[in-house]
Design a protein around this motif. Structure first.
Motif, PDB file in Angstrom:
ATOM      1  N   VAL A 180      64.630  43.608 -20.437  1.00 49.49           N
ATOM      2  CA  VAL A 180      63.511  43.120 -20.957  1.00 49.49           C
ATOM      3  C   VAL A 180      62.572  44.058 -21.076  1.00 49.49           C
ATOM      4  O   VAL A 180      61.173  43.868 -21.362  1.00 49.49           O
ATOM      5  N   TYR A 181      62.577  45.525 -20.800  1.00 53.68           N
ATOM      6  CA  TYR A 181      61.571  46.262 -20.544  1.00 53.68           C
ATOM      7  C   TYR A 181      60.965  46.628 -21.925  1.00 53.68           C
ATOM      8  O   TYR A 181      59.983  46.875 -22.093  1.00 53.68           O
ATOM      9  N   GLY A 182      61.874  47.037 -22.846  1.00 51.78           N
ATOM     10  CA  GLY A 182      61.436  47.538 -24.388  1.00 51.78           C
ATOM     11  C   GLY A 182      60.650  48.633 -24.209  1.00 51.78           C
ATOM     12  O   GLY A 182      59.342  48.487 -24.919  1.00 51.78           O
ATOM     13  N   GLU A 183      60.973  49.912 -23.896  1.00 49.56           N
ATOM     14  CA  GLU A 183      60.093  51.027 -23.802  1.00 49.56           C
ATOM     15  C   GLU A 183      59.756  51.290 -25.390  1.00 49.56           C
ATOM     16  O   GLU A 183      60.626  51.363 -26.351  1.00 49.56           O
ATOM     17  N   GLY A 184      58.210  51.709 -25.419  1.00 48.69           N
ATOM     18  CA  GLY A 184      57.695  51.972 -26.917  1.00 48.69           C
ATOM     19  C   GLY A 184      57.683  50.966 -28.011  1.00 48.69           C
ATOM     20  O   GLY A 184      56.953  51.165 -28.916  1.00 48.69           O
ATOM     21  N   GLU A 185      58.061  49.703 -27.645  1.00 52.52           N
ATOM     22  CA  GLU A 185      57.787  48.578 -28.281  1.00 52.52           C
ATOM     23  C   GLU A 185      56.725  47.633 -27.883  1.00 52.52           C
ATOM     24  O   GLU A 185      56.464  47.392 -26.743  1.00 52.52           O
ATOM     25  N   PHE A 186      55.626  47.383 -28.821  1.00 56.19           N
ATOM     26  CA  PHE A 186      54.758  46.778 -28.594  1.00 56.19           C
ATOM     27  C   PHE A 186      54.814  45.241 -28.959  1.00 56.19           C
ATOM     28  O   PHE A 186      54.161  44.765 -30.119  1.00 56.19           O
ATOM     29  N   LYS A 187      55.642  44.543 -28.322  1.00 57.83           N
ATOM     30  CA  LYS A 187      56.173  43.070 -28.714  1.00 57.83           C
ATOM     31  C   LYS A 187      55.531  42.124 -27.256  1.00 57.83           C
ATOM     32  O   LYS A 187      55.549  42.639 -26.169  1.00 57.83           O
ATOM     33  N   TRP A 188      55.198  40.954 -27.699  1.00 57.17           N
ATOM     34  CA  TRP A 188      54.820  40.233 -26.758  1.00 57.17           C
ATOM     35  C   TRP A 188      55.880  39.715 -25.609  1.00 57.17           C
ATOM     36  O   TRP A 188      55.535  39.261 -24.426  1.00 57.17           O
ATOM     37  N   ASN A 189      57.011  39.892 -25.966  1.00 55.49           N
ATOM     38  CA  ASN A 189      58.394  39.318 -25.312  1.00 55.49           C
ATOM     39  C   ASN A 189      58.883  40.430 -24.357  1.00 55.49           C
ATOM     40  O   ASN A 189      60.122  40.401 -24.020  1.00 55.49           O
ATOM     41  N   VAL A 190      58.514  41.508 -24.608  1.00 58.66           N
ATOM     42  CA  VAL A 190      58.982  42.679 -23.532  1.00 58.66           C
ATOM     43  C   VAL A 190      57.841  43.249 -22.672  1.00 58.66           C
ATOM     44  O   VAL A 190      56.648  42.769 -22.745  1.00 58.66           O
ATOM     45  N   ALA A 191      58.266  43.838 -21.496  1.00 59.32           N
ATOM     46  CA  ALA A 191      57.466  44.147 -20.336  1.00 59.32           C
ATOM     47  C   ALA A 191      56.670  45.625 -20.600  1.00 59.32           C
ATOM     48  O   ALA A 191      55.534  45.579 -20.128  1.00 59.32           O
ATOM     49  N   PHE A 192      57.010  46.246 -21.432  1.00 58.51           N
ATOM     50  CA  PHE A 192      56.520  47.692 -21.767  1.00 58.51           C
ATOM     51  C   PHE A 192      54.908  47.447 -22.233  1.00 58.51           C
ATOM     52  O   PHE A 192      53.833  48.224 -21.353  1.00 58.51           O
ATOM     53  N   PRO A 193      54.400  46.943 -23.140  1.00 58.74           N
ATOM     54  CA  PRO A 193      52.940  46.903 -23.277  1.00 58.74           C
ATOM     55  C   PRO A 193      52.251  46.124 -22.341  1.00 58.74           C
ATOM     56  O   PRO A 193      51.022  46.801 -21.990  1.00 58.74           O
ATOM     57  N   TYR A 194      52.561  45.235 -21.336  1.00 55.90           N
ATOM     58  CA  TYR A 194      51.697  44.840 -20.403  1.00 55.90           C
ATOM     59  C   TYR A 194      51.708  46.064 -19.236  1.00 55.90           C
ATOM     60  O   TYR A 194      50.608  46.076 -18.778  1.00 55.90           O
TER      61      TYR A 194
END
Length: 506
Positions: free
Chosen positions: A289-303
């Motif tokens: 659920v890390y989602g590197e490079g993805e600016f989505k609310w359901n992944v941890a990367f943006p936070y």
């Protein structure tokens, strides 16, 4: 050849006059005595000009305070012993080999990089062209940096300062190696980046300690800050103020103990946050659920990116505040070239970071897409890593000039202080506050002879001061100001008590 010339003939020493022997004071020394003096002076000049070890000349220079011939001849054995020292000879040989290797490396990079790039691109293998050309640049970066580190280890005259210099220098080859590994093994890139992320925060904290040690330590920094507060209240207000927007969340800092600890606290918080973010990155990646490079609310990367942005910007802000407060003190009476050092550290850490943010932004908006077997995300990461490999060559060259070992040689420090004292004598009678400030400056302690290689290496690798200060500041700056620290470190209460007593007596 110059080392063999240092051994004087035994018969020359036996025929030299004894100035203390009765009835010989009026006798002039033989002609060859003057030729020996001239020979020794020529040898010393030759040794210094050839970039030889500083300790080869200290034995001679320190014992020639008088101009009498006895001093010259008495120092001959010391100079010969220092020059014939096997460790000094080994250093000379290693340095010459390092210089030759450096030249060969730079020439190889200039010739090989275009060749391998053209060869792979002609075969339509762009990824291999990137791998091979980046590998050549990484090798060049490592050679440049290892050579500089070795020169510091073999000229370890200022341990309290140079240990931070070496930690900063290691950042460049570490960045280069990590970026190439990430480029070559892109599936494991997120784990490879962990070492760079942790060391990045470590370097920022090391640079703060480095600036403090150049000023003579924490106590001297606190005294200098309090002196600014007394002599120039307007500047003190400017340094302690944060501007309109930051004043809404930060209280003004009082120059002295509070200012120093706030700057250290701001930098060290980034060390802690970066460490926690690295652990959380592994955890979220494991959960997918890390989602590197993805600016989505359901992944941890943006936070995680948001909190890291806040942390790194505050660390940079504190670093700039401290640098702005001590910049002039780092230029006089000894010019430590603080701006170049600051730009090198800031450039490696923050320029490369913002570069990654921009490339991720381009990928998120579809400007960077898939290429062959590489996905858009892999292309973005590959661009970041390849750019870092290129940039680290330039930073390695810049470090060779800005973090040179020659700044910390006893002869360099002594010469700088003597030149300043001459200027002070010429301007005697001037009671300007700036002169009063500089006249109280004391350079960092230097050793009479360099520390051995092993001890120098060990002292540069243990971040005991960073761990100690993180523990002391974990409950906030206000509590740390009220506490007396352990012996051997800064005692905040003692400093404040001493300064209060001085103000009452004045």
């Amino acid at each position: 050849d110059c080392l063999t010339l240092l051994v004087l003939k035994e018969e020359d020493l036996e025929t030299m006059p004894d100035a203390n022997e009765e009835g010989r004071n009026s006798v002039s020394p033989p002609d060859h005595a003057f030729s020996n003096r001239e020979a020794i002076e020529e040898i010393v000049v030759e040794v210094e000009d050839s970039g030889d070890d500083n300790d080869l000349t200290t034995a001679f220079l320190q014992s020639t305070g008088d101009d009498d011939d006895d001093g010259v001849f008495a120092s001959t054995s010391n100079l010969a012993a220092a020059a014939s020292n096997p460790h000094s000879s080994l250093r000379l040989l290693a340095r010459k080999i390092g210089n030759v290797l450096l030249t060969i490396t730079l020439l190889t990079m200039i010739v090989v990089i275009p060749l391998v790039t053209y060869k792979q691109i002609s075969k339509r293998k762009v990824d291999f062209a990137a791998f091979e050309s980046a590998a050549v640049m990484v090798i060049g970066t490592v050679v440049l940096s290892v050579r500089l580190v070795y020169l510091h280890f073999t000229h370890w005259y200022m341990p309290k300062v140079q240990k931070y210099v070496v930690r900063i220098i290691w950042m460049v080859p570490l960045y280069a190696i990590q970026s190439w590994l990430s480029l070559r093994f892109r599936d494991s890139r997120i784990y490879i980046d962990a070492a760079r992320d942790l060391y990045e925060a470590y370097v920022i904290s090391s640079f703060v300690y480095y600036l403090i040690e150049l000023l003579g330590g924490q106590e001297e920094l606190v005294r200098r800050l309090r002196q600014i507060a007394r002599d120039d209240p307007q500047r003190a207000h400017h340094l302690g103020d944060h501007g309109y927007f930051l004043n809404q969340v930060l209280k003004p800092w009082t120059l002295g103990v509070e200012f120093m600890l706030q700057c250290k606290h701001g930098v060290l918080q980034y060390v802690v946050v970066k460490t926690l973010a690295t652990v959380l990155t592994f955890f979220f990646q494991w959960l997918d659920v890390y989602g590197e490079g993805e600016f989505k609310w359901n992944v941890a990367f943006p936070y995680l990116a948001f909190f890291l942005n806040i942390s790194v910007m505050y660390a940079l802000y504190c670093l700039v505040k401290l640098f702005h407060a001590v910049n002039e003190d780092l230029r006089h009476p000894i010019d430590w070239h603080p701006l170049g050092k600051f730009l090198c550290v800031k450039g490696v850490v923050f320029f490369t970071w913002w570069q990654g943010v921009i490339i991720y932004y381009l990928y998120a908006h579809g400007i960077i897409g898939d290429a062959g077997s590489w996905t858009g995300e892999e292309v973005a990461n590959g661009l970041i890593d390849y750019c870092v490999c290129i940039e680290m060559v330039g930073f390695a060259i810049a470090h060779s000039y800005t973090f040179t070992y020659t700044e910390y040689l006893p002869s360099t420090v002594q010469e700088a202080m003597e030149q300043y004292e001459e200027v002070q004598q010429q301007e005697e009678g001037n009671s300007d506050n700036e002169n009063n400030r500089s006249s109280s400056y004391r350079p960092p302690d230097t050793l009479p002879t360099p520390m051995n290689f092993r001890d120098a290496f060990v002292s540069s690798t243990l971040p005991s001061e960073t761990i100690r200060d993180i523990r002391r500041l974990q409950y906030g700056v206000e509590q740390a100001v009220d506490e007396a620290l352990d012996p051997g470190t800064i005692s905040l209460q003692d400093i404040m008590a001493n300064e209060a007593a001085q103000q009452e007596s004045s």
